[in-house]
Motif scaffolding. Structure first.
Motif: not given
Length: 484
Positions: A406-425
């Motif tokens: 599917a073309r219209h999909w927001n590819e961004a997954a957020y994760s949190y730990f160790r005083n950090g925020i990460t995003v996977r695209t």
């Protein structure tokens, strides 16, 4: 590669809501045949993948058991430090009135006519009741508004926590005060360890639920491959330890501060282990193979138990109208980056298993879109035709079940730990830490560095700047100074 077919999430006939079987696996990174592993024996999960949608890039929001499970169950990203704790559900849900937010998707299904049953570890507390490791079982449910029944068979271990850290002779990590090895290969049958008892209880309950004239939600939580890496010897015998390969990430990643990692404290609680893990040096290759052997044996043991449950579902004819979700709460470093454990916001600790099968599926497929565990809540509401009661942070996976491209999909997954925020695209991982230790920005290009061995943030400030706009959407304020 699995075949791709259309019509994955067709609507059920009017008035015929599907049942849901939700299987949780503890500490399982996607080391399975269906995820491309050439070493792990996982025939039952591989077979299931052949008739399901396998999500190859699904990410936990928090790399610790209780917080990860609280997030998937509520569909919410963490917003307070309490949301990063194993006690998240106990603090936010247990003891609160029904309909108070956050609510679990299980509670929503129950309120909308589903008969709900939990067996084993679904949230943090391994039998669903809130009590300390060394205390007797309490009568306080962790998710009080979610269950018609919450069940567990602790067998010879007597309590859920004793079973969770149990050894084949009925002892446990607590009673031994940590004076035990982090693995065991006892010559026992499947029910000689707790997950075998959980599978047997689930098979029995499926037969009962099949006779009900009511849609059901059955959640089954398996312990392994969580530490200690204990499994019946026959599953160890599936492997030739000398042929087990080692990590492609043998050291601390380039341009990364040690503060982004940790010293494997959970693993080192097992005091009779042959070697201790640390960020100063890797364990020996021989010991690393022993530990990987143990972890893989546990995967094969859990795979066999899941096979029993899936076979029982089919034998009862329930597979024809049951949505099946198989999910693991996060990944695990197996010596990767010198770490043995979870609790980082690297790919090793965040990428986990997600497979979903709907009754309409005829063949399996692989979806390579980036998705998050918080997407499961709205997905189940859609598949079960239950109105969303309030807004969550997830997006329904139903479009991807219909078409994995599917073309219209927001590819961004957020994760949190160790005083950090990460995003996977789709291509990158961008991480920002709220700390003094430098560097606080990490950028990994998965097209050229799939193991995240090189932080290239300093070399690509333009990419960091562009991705920071996406990262900001996941900045929930959890590390605001008021939360410190």
């Amino acid at each position: 590669m699995l075949a791709i077919t259309a019509g994955y999430a067709q609507q059920q006939p009017a008035g015929q809501r599907p049942n849901v079987l939700f299987i949780c696996i503890d500490d399982l990174r996607p080391d399975l045949g269906c995820y491309g592993s050439q070493q792990v024996h996982s025939p039952n999960l591989d077979r299931f993948a052949g008739s399901s949608m396998l999500f190859s890039k699904q990410y936990a929001t928090v790399p610790t058991c209780g917080a990860s499970r609280a997030s998937i169950l509520t569909g919410m990203l963490p917003r307070e430090k309490a949301d990063l704790s194993n006690e998240a559900a106990a603090m936010k849900i247990s003891g609160k009135p029904e309909t108070a937010e956050p609510e679990t998707f299980i509670a929503q299904l129950k309120r909308n006519g589903y008969y709900t049953v939990g067996i084993g570890k679904i949230s943090h507390y391994v039998d669903g009741y809130v009590y300390p490791y060394t205390a007797p079982k309490s009568d306080k449910l962790e998710l009080p508004h979610s269950w018609n029944e919450m069940l567990f068979d602790p067998g010879k271990w007597k309590t859920g926590w004793n079973a969770f850290f149990g050894y084949a002779d009925g002892s446990n990590r607590q009673s031994k005060k940590g004076e035990i090895k982090p693995y065991e290969a006892a010559d026992v049958n499947d029910e000689g360890y707790p997950d075998g008892l959980t599978a047997a209880l689930a098979v029995k309950k499926l037969r009962e639920l099949g006779a009900k004239k009511q849609p059901f939600f059955l959640a089954v939580g398996f312990f392994k491959p969580h530490l200690p890496f204990n499994a019946p010897k026959k599953y160890w015998d599936m492997y030739d330890e000398s042929k087990i390969t080692l990590t492609p990430s043998p050291g601390i990643p380039e341009n990364v501060n040690r503060a982004s990692l940790h010293g494997s404290a959970e693993f080192n609680q097992y005091k009779l282990g042959e070697e201790k893990a640390s960020l100063n040096a890797a364990v020996s290759d021989a010991y690393a193979r022993k530990l990987r052997h143990a972890y893989y044996a546990c995967i094969s043991y859990t795979d066999a138990q899941i096979g029993k449950v899936l076979d029982a579902l089919k034998a009862a004819g329930l597979d024809k109208n049951t949505v099946v979700v198989i999910w693991s709460d996060h990944g695990w470093h197996l010596g990767d980056d010198l770490v043995w454990g979870k609790h980082t916001i690297f790919e090793w600790a965040l990428r986990s298993v997600l497979m979903i099968r709907t009754p309409a599926m005829k063949q399996g497929a692989v979806c390579d879109k980036v998705v998050s565990a918080v997407d499961v809540y709205p997905t189940l509401m859609s598949l079960c035709d239950v109105p969303m009661p309030h807004r969550t942070d997830g997006q329904s996976l139903a479009p991807l079940l219909r078409n994995p491209h599917a073309r219209h999909w927001n590819e961004a997954a957020y994760s949190y730990f160790r005083n950090g925020i990460t995003v996977r695209t789709a291509r990158y991982r961008l991480t920002r830490y709220f700390r003094k230790a430098q560097p606080v920005i990490e950028l990994y290009d998965h097209q050229t560095d799939p193991w995240e061995n090189h932080n290239v943030a300093a070399q690509h400030p333009d990419i960091v700047k562009a991705l920071m706009k996406t990262w900001e959407k996941g900045n929930t304020g959890i590390y605001d100074k008021r939360q410190q």
